[in-house]
Design an enzyme around this catalytic site. Structure first.
Site, mmCIF file in Angstrom:
data_model
loop_
_atom_site.group_PDB
_atom_site.id
_atom_site.type_symbol
_atom_site.label_atom_id
_atom_site.label_comp_id
_atom_site.label_asym_id
_atom_site.label_seq_id
_atom_site.Cartn_x
_atom_site.Cartn_y
_atom_site.Cartn_z
ATOM 1 N N ASP A 11 0.868 -1.169 0.000
ATOM 2 C CA ASP A 11 0.000 0.000 0.000
ATOM 3 C C ASP A 11 0.914 1.231 0.000
ATOM 4 O OD1 ASP A 11 -2.409 1.560 0.383
ATOM 5 O OD2 ASP A 11 -1.767 1.791 2.464
ATOM 6 N N ASP A 13 -0.210 5.183 1.000
ATOM 7 C CA ASP A 13 -0.473 6.108 2.105
ATOM 8 C C ASP A 13 -0.580 5.350 3.423
ATOM 9 O OD1 ASP A 13 -0.718 8.467 0.459
ATOM 10 O OD2 ASP A 13 -2.647 7.673 -0.203
ATOM 11 N N ASP A 177 -1.465 -1.016 5.903
ATOM 12 C CA ASP A 177 -1.713 -0.452 7.230
ATOM 13 C C ASP A 177 -3.184 -0.422 7.610
ATOM 14 O OD1 ASP A 177 -2.674 2.784 6.848
ATOM 15 O OD2 ASP A 177 -1.864 1.726 5.121
#
EC number: 3.1.3.18
Length: 224
Positions: A11, A13, A177
């Site tokens: 991922d 961001d 995250d």
């Protein structure tokens, strides 16, 4: 090199880049044009993860609760367009790589892993952000929110990577995250690492049951 995994997807961001300050600035700049209140950064954090349209929808829902102001469909589209404009102008003003990201990616690339980015961020912003931090050349594929018909938590991006590079899902490790990353990875049949420092709607990533939970990006090297 871990012989089980051949490809590692990441991922963006909240995983590679702490982009919250620039995202919050861009959201608030767009809201200000429509005389809507400014959202605190810690609140914007809880809106990140499902792409720009959902980010703005969450911002406008919050603003509506604060002011009672309801925007027309045209105005909602305009706010989204203004956000995209401001974010395009402020991709990396304050954003920073998380600790140990660049060094770890370089080690993984040197070990022979295929590296890819899978993000819901607008596709046109993905490569410029990675390039700003000097890491775009490390990735063999960069998928954004408009790259495919479906975005995370749908597993389509991971299926796409498997097909493009000729790997089975069990040969792919996904690192993220948020719960969307964990859901997408597991739905595709991939193992998943959950990072504790990102943007998971203020919910501990451990609750999404990733295969590993790490506090530092460099801990990836303990399993690879």
């Amino acid at each position: 090199m871990n012989t089980q995994f051949k490809l590692i997807g990441f991922d963006l961001d909240g995983t590679l880049v702490n982009s919250l300050p620039d995202l919050a600035l861009s959201v608030n700049s767009a809201l200000a044009e429509f005389n809507l209140p400014q959202a605190p950064e810690e609140l914007v954090l809880t809106w990140i993860g499902n792409g720009a349209p959902v980010l703005i929808a969450r911002a406008l829902d919050w603003a509506k609760k604060q002011t009672g102001k309801v925007l027309t469909e045209t105005e909602v589209k305009q706010v989204t367009e203004r956000f995209n404009f401001y974010y395009g102008e402020n991709l990396c003003n304050v954003s920073r790589l998380y600790p140990n990201v660049k060094e770890t990616l370089e080690i993984l690339k040197e070990k022979g892993y295929v590296l890819a980015v899978v993000t819901n961020k607008p596709t046109r912003h993905v490569q410029p952000v990675l390039a700003a931090f000097g890491i775009d050349h490390l990735f063999s594929e960069m998928l954004g929110g408009q790259s495919l018909p479906a975005i995370k938590p749908h597993p389509a991006p991971l299926y796409y990577l498997c097909g493009k590079f000729g790997f089975e899902p069990r040969q792919v490790l996904f690192v993220g995250d948020s719960k969307n990353d964990i859901i997408a990875g597991h739905a595709a049949g991939c193992a998943v690492v959950g990072l504790t420092y990102g943007y998971n709607y203020n919910i501990p990533i451990r609750e999404s049951n990733p295969d590993w939970v790490f506090d530092d990006f460099a801990q990836l090297l303990s399993i690879l």
